[in-house]
Scaffold this active site. Structure first.
Site, PDB file in Angstrom:
ATOM      1  N   ASP A 266      76.028  -2.139 -29.516  1.00 12.37           N
ATOM      2  CA  ASP A 266      75.883  -2.961 -28.558  1.00 12.37           C
ATOM      3  C   ASP A 266      74.383  -3.366 -28.437  1.00 12.37           C
ATOM      4  O   ASP A 266      73.512  -2.576 -29.532  1.00 12.37           O
ATOM      5  CB  ASP A 266      76.299  -2.462 -27.270  1.00 12.37           C
ATOM      6  CG  ASP A 266      76.599  -3.552 -26.024  1.00 12.37           C
ATOM      7  OD1 ASP A 266      76.112  -4.766 -26.109  1.00 12.37           O
ATOM      8  OD2 ASP A 266      76.992  -3.185 -25.229  1.00 12.37           O
TER       9      ASP A 266
HETATM   10  C1  NOJ Z   1      75.372  -6.247 -23.905  1.00  9.70           C
HETATM   11  C2  NOJ Z   1      77.042  -6.013 -23.497  1.00  9.70           C
HETATM   12  O1  NOJ Z   1      77.050  -4.855 -23.129  1.00  9.70           O
HETATM   13  C3  NOJ Z   1      78.078  -6.640 -24.580  1.00  9.70           C
HETATM   14  O2  NOJ Z   1      79.241  -6.666 -23.734  1.00  9.70           O
HETATM   15  C4  NOJ Z   1      77.646  -7.872 -25.215  1.00  9.70           C
HETATM   16  O3  NOJ Z   1      78.655  -8.339 -26.008  1.00  9.70           O
HETATM   17  C5  NOJ Z   1      76.356  -7.921 -25.543  1.00  9.70           C
HETATM   18  N1  NOJ Z   1      75.258  -7.389 -24.634  1.00  9.70           N
HETATM   19  C6  NOJ Z   1      75.988  -9.126 -26.518  1.00  9.70           C
HETATM   20  O4  NOJ Z   1      75.703 -10.133 -25.494  1.00  9.70           O
END
Ligand code: NOJ
Length: 723
Positions: A266
């Protein structure tokens, strides 16, 4: 689609170590210099040379096909091997034409509807240049304080898995190189929804048994459906952040489940291993994430900066890196990017699809099917023979109803309640008085007077209430989950002057609504319905559409009940006194009952569905046999409608404590006025399995019950014995 014969192994053999590592880094589009947007956050500090940027392997977030092509062209001209980038985004509940948030989709209990919406989103997003979406999010959730419950389908593991798999199938189709399809990434593995106290990113400490029984099944269902990518969660799970969790990522995901696709961290999650305090510096963070099997690092560059030294020091091997790079290149090949680096992206195609009448029709229908009629004393549906209607409350003419994670969806494209009602009933006089704000710290009541005056003289009143759309979503946990600001006070004053009133709610989580439930004649929950919300509300309020959604996350009476969920284990001291009484030395609260206000599975209709019978064709189930369960439901009304027939099971005696109910089947049926239908479910031994104290997945012989009926009153119950 023709598959490229491109030899990725040969390509790999020609790449330098630094070029290989670049494939394992994902950067925001702004790094590629083809946009005017500015780099913010930790990325600002990275002083990546232009040359280095042209080694990186994938792009996060960009704006449309034109920008995507510009970045791709520029990149491929400068990348020594002409390797295409892969473009990824969060297409969660639509790309530009927005459908209801996943919590609402869950309430539809309709995987076919989810597929229809997903196919629509896949077409729009792929035309706009997206090649992979960070969907489905299948984090099991029980705590309404957590802002990301809006991205989940709620508190049932089976339903989460079914909805997640439906999205994987619908986005990916049979072939991700097809220009109408996208690859998917299931997230956030694992148990992100178990955040302590419902605070986003917080620690998760749960037993392996609980993890396997409730949290893991939905991710597994998405792996089985063929998702191409997995994203580990931000949180630490039993002491180890997921991106560095060898047991989770290697033992469970890869060895036990056989996942051989790409793992992507993430956003900055590798860098955050330092903040978690399990890595002393970025070099150690890179090492831990690699050991955890993380192939691509999103928005941190520890791999780029430290892998060469880690290899030189013998801490990791170049073969490990090669294995990850090969997976990334294979993925690009499977997408067909070596043949068409745009993957069919086309501005004109995107413009024709996005917000087209066909797509608006799909999301309007979805918003109708996801709405839950929480309460109705008979005022709904309203008669169309009215002269004046008062729309009161902060959402009366508010277009902020698309919800967090609406990708390229815009507020200005959303139909408000006022727009919807005016379009449906052009001859009715519509009075709009917001009365107050939906924001927590805006407590001005000066609009109440005009609101009450409007309510008094109107033939019907719609109180349009809820929470600001930015209060639910990533990073938005709430401490109090009632109506925000002074909305309840507004409702009290308005409801005191006109009985022909209904509340319409907009919310990204279950709210605690005891007072509203006591006072409002009817409550229709739209969650965040998306682009066509206002049209759907109008049709539902006036009976052109019949509500059929069912709650998939319990609505508590008070925030102190959280986490509250229907499938909780039996206790040794269950409460036996009436709901509103406290019972000493029993599992009970002082000042609040144990039950939710609206339980899982609850949802009313304008039809009257009567559960007439529950029949089992045998009361003995052999290990290799089956029981046919027949449930007969009658629509005892003159209104056609849809009912979600739910089948619950309870294991009366087992070696570990079992839930008081578990959903083991559901079917949504259409029933014409006066019609009776019988639904058949098959119950087999694998449906009765659970994790014992040693985490073996088994069933145990003994007595079980099967129940059905309306969720708050499972009227019909029969028992059988598993031999
Ligand atoms: C953080 C989020 O937790 C995740 O769900 C998302 O896919 C990513 N950012 C990318 O935007």
């Amino acid at each position: 689609m023709a598959k490229s014969n491109f030899d990725v192994k040969e390509l790999l053999s020609k790449m330098t170590l630094q070029e290989k590592i670049g494939q394992l880094i994902q950067l925001n589009a702004v790094f590629f210099g083809q946009t005017t947007a500015e780099i913010t956050g930790p990325a600002e500090r990275w002083k990546l040379a232009t040359k280095e940027v042209y080694n990186m392997g994938s792009v996060l977030n960009f704006h449309g096909a034109e920008e995507m092509k510009r970045i791709q062209d520029d990149y491929m001209a400068k990348n020594r091997h002409g390797i295409p980038l892969v473009f990824m985004m969060d297409v969660i509940h639509g790309y530009k034409t927005i459908f209801p948030i996943p919590l609402a989709l869950g309430a539809s209990f309709d995987p076919e509807l989810v597929k229809e919406c997903t196919r629509m989103a896949a077409k729009e997003a792929s035309a706009a240049g997206v090649q992979l979406t960070f969907t489905p999010m299948v984090d099991y959730a029980r705590d309404a304080r957590w802002g990301r419950v809006l991205e989940t389908c709620g508190e049932d593991p089976m339903l989460n898995g079914i909805m997640g798999a439906a999205q994987v199938e619908a986005f990916q189709g049979d072939d991700i190189s097809d220009h109408n399809n996208l690859a998917t990434c299931v997230k956030h593995f694992a148990a992100y929804g178990g955040a302590e106290a419902g605070r986003d990113y917080n620690t998760v400490e749960i037993s392996e048994r609980l993890l396997r029984e409730y949290y893991l099944p939905a991710y597994k269902a998405c792996i089985d459906a063929g998702t191409k990518m997995v994203m580990p969660s931000f949180n630490s799970l039993n002491g180890v952040p997921s991106v560095a969790n060898k047991w989770l990522m290697n033992d469970v995901l890869r060895k036990e489940w056989g996942f051989d696709g790409v793992v992507i961290s993430d956003y900055n999650a590798v860098g955050e291993l330092v903040k978690h305090g399990i890595a002393a510096d970025m070099k150690e963070a890179a090492k831990l994430a690699l050991e955890g099997g993380c192939d691509i690092e999103m928005m941190s560059i520890s791999y780029y900066e430290h892998i060469p030294a880690l290899i030189e020091e013998g801490i990791i091997t170049e073969e490990q890196i090669d294995a990850s790079v090969l997976k990334v290149l294979e993925f690009k090949k499977e997408l067909g990017l070596f043949e068409d680096p745009y993957h069919g992206a086309d501005e004109e195609k995107a413009a024709a699809l996005c917000l087209s009448p066909e797509h608006r029709e799909i999301v309007r229908r979805a918003a109708e099917q996801c709405a839950v009629l929480l309460k109705n004393n008979g005022v709904l549906p309203f008669s169309k023979d009215i002269k004046t209607i008062a729309l009161i409350g902060p959402f009366a003419d508010n277009n902020q109803i698309r919800g967090f994670w609406a990708c390229d969806g815009k507020d200005e494209d959303c139909v408000t309640i006022a727009d919807g009602i005016k379009a449906l009933l052009p001859d009715v006089k519509v009075i709009v008085e917001r009365g107050c704000s939906e924001k927590i710290d805006e407590l001005d009541k000066s609009g109440f007077k005009a609101a009450v005056k409007a309510a008094k003289k109107a033939d019907a009143v719609v109180l349009c209430l809820g929470e600001f759309q930015k209060y639910a979503g990533e990073g938005n946990s709430r401490i109090d989950i009632g109506l925000t600001g002074v909305q309840q006070e507004l409702a009290n004053e308005v409801l005191a002057v006109n009985d022909n009133a209904s509340v319409v709610l907009f919310n990204g989580r279950p709210l605690a609504l005891v007072e509203l439930d006591e006072k409002a004649p009817a409550i229709l929950d739209m969650f965040f319905p998306g682009t066509e919300g206002g049209n759907a509300v109008a049709r539902l309020l006036f009976g052109d559409a019949n509500p059929c959604g069912k709650v998939t996350m319990s609505f508590p009476k008070a925030v102190g009940q959280c986490p509250i969920y229907y499938n909780h284990p039996m206790t040794g001291r269950p409460k036996t006194k009436p709901e509103n009484e406290h019972q000493g030395y029993a599992s009970s609260y002082i000042g609040c009952g144990n039950l939710p206000l609206y339980p899982f599975g609850h949802g009313l209709s304008y039809s009257n569905f009567v559960y007439e019978s529950l029949e089992l064709d045998t009361d003995t189930l052999m290990a290799d046999g089956e029981i046919n369960v027949k449930i007969t439901v009658k629509n005892d009304s003159n209104v056609a409608g849809k009912e979600v027939v739910q089948l619950y099971m309870r294991d009366l005696v087992a070696s570990t404590v079992r839930p008081i109910q578990s959903l083991i089947g559901f079917e949504k049926i259409d029933l014409a006025a006066g019609e009776t239908k019988t639904v058949t479910f098959k119950v087999t031994e694998p449906m009765l399995r659970f994790y014992d104290a040693n985490c073996n997945f088994i069933s145990e012989p003994g007595e079980f019950t099967i129940s059905t009926g309306h969720a708050d009153n499972l009227l019909l119950t029969k028992s059988f014995v598993l031999k």
